[in-house]
Design a protein around this motif. Structure first.
Motif, PDB file in Angstrom:
ATOM      1  N   ASN A   3       0.879  -1.160   0.018  1.00  0.00           N
ATOM      2  CA  ASN A   3       0.051  -0.225  -0.001  1.00  0.00           C
ATOM      3  C   ASN A   3       0.931   1.274  -0.070  1.00  0.00           C
ATOM      4  O   ASN A   3       1.490   1.536   0.938  1.00  0.00           O
ATOM      5  N   LEU A   4       0.960   2.035  -1.152  1.00  0.00           N
ATOM      6  CA  LEU A   4       1.588   3.300  -1.221  1.00  0.00           C
ATOM      7  C   LEU A   4       0.896   4.599  -1.017  1.00  0.00           C
ATOM      8  O   LEU A   4       1.187   5.635  -1.592  1.00  0.00           O
ATOM      9  N   SER A   5      -0.170   4.527  -0.629  1.00  0.00           N
ATOM     10  CA  SER A   5      -1.215   5.486  -0.533  1.00  0.00           C
ATOM     11  C   SER A   5      -0.607   6.622   0.512  1.00  0.00           C
ATOM     12  O   SER A   5       0.219   6.274   1.523  1.00  0.00           O
ATOM     13  N   ASN A  11       5.617   3.902   6.150  1.00  0.00           N
ATOM     14  CA  ASN A  11       5.274   2.720   7.070  1.00  0.00           C
ATOM     15  C   ASN A  11       5.455   1.315   6.265  1.00  0.00           C
ATOM     16  O   ASN A  11       5.810   0.277   6.990  1.00  0.00           O
ATOM     17  N   ASN A  12       5.112   1.170   5.135  1.00  0.00           N
ATOM     18  CA  ASN A  12       4.972  -0.011   4.543  1.00  0.00           C
ATOM     19  C   ASN A  12       6.221  -0.423   3.688  1.00  0.00           C
ATOM     20  O   ASN A  12       6.177  -1.272   3.106  1.00  0.00           O
ATOM     21  N   LEU A  13       7.075   0.627   3.618  1.00  0.00           N
ATOM     22  CA  LEU A  13       8.337   0.530   2.772  1.00  0.00           C
ATOM     23  C   LEU A  13       9.405   0.465   3.588  1.00  0.00           C
ATOM     24  O   LEU A  13      10.750  -0.226   3.222  1.00  0.00           O
ATOM     25  N   VAL A  14       9.873   1.193   4.565  1.00  0.00           N
ATOM     26  CA  VAL A  14      11.275   1.298   5.229  1.00  0.00           C
ATOM     27  C   VAL A  14      11.382   0.344   6.205  1.00  0.00           C
ATOM     28  O   VAL A  14      10.561   0.191   7.195  1.00  0.00           O
ATOM     29  N   GLN A  15      12.415  -0.530   6.217  1.00  0.00           N
ATOM     30  CA  GLN A  15      12.719  -1.830   6.884  1.00  0.00           C
ATOM     31  C   GLN A  15      11.591  -2.718   6.800  1.00  0.00           C
ATOM     32  O   GLN A  15      11.668  -3.685   7.666  1.00  0.00           O
ATOM     33  N   LYS A  16      10.882  -2.829   5.646  1.00  0.00           N
ATOM     34  CA  LYS A  16      10.058  -3.938   5.455  1.00  0.00           C
ATOM     35  C   LYS A  16      10.359  -4.956   4.543  1.00  0.00           C
ATOM     36  O   LYS A  16      10.969  -4.580   3.384  1.00  0.00           O
ATOM     37  N   VAL A  17      10.359  -6.425   4.439  1.00  0.00           N
ATOM     38  CA  VAL A  17      10.743  -7.180   3.678  1.00  0.00           C
ATOM     39  C   VAL A  17       9.613  -7.353   2.644  1.00  0.00           C
ATOM     40  O   VAL A  17       8.493  -6.953   2.937  1.00  0.00           O
TER      41      VAL A  17
END
Length: 85
Positions: A3-5, A11-17
């Motif tokens: 989710n890139l909204s 929160n969904n990009l940084v340090q996420k697998v």
């Protein structure tokens, strides 16, 4: 799918697998390390470890202009700071 909204993307990009199967074991954004960030690899590599280069057009990849890729790289290299609120 990530989710890139607005209000969700950081929160969904940084340090996420990266989600399977499109992960290749990578982390989407590794603060301070663009070359280790799977998102950056997908934007800059014509033949990433899975799928196609992003972004995708109707029939093929449509690489971003170099100036946009440079902005993404700079953001990651500067530690991928969150948006100002």
């Amino acid at each position: 799918m990530v989710n890139l909204s607005t209000g969700e993307s950081w929160n969904n990009l940084v340090q996420k697998v990266a989600p399977a199967p499109d992960s290749c074991g990578g982390v989407l954004v590794v603060p301070g390390a663009a070359s280790s960030s799977y998102l950056f690899q997908k934007l800059t590599n014509a033949v990433p470890c899975y799928g196609q280069q992003m972004p995708l057009g109707e029939f093929a990849s449509l690489p971003l202009p170099a100036c946009v890729v440079a902005i993404v790289r700079e953001w990651i290299q500067e530690g991928a700071p969150p948006p100002e609120t």
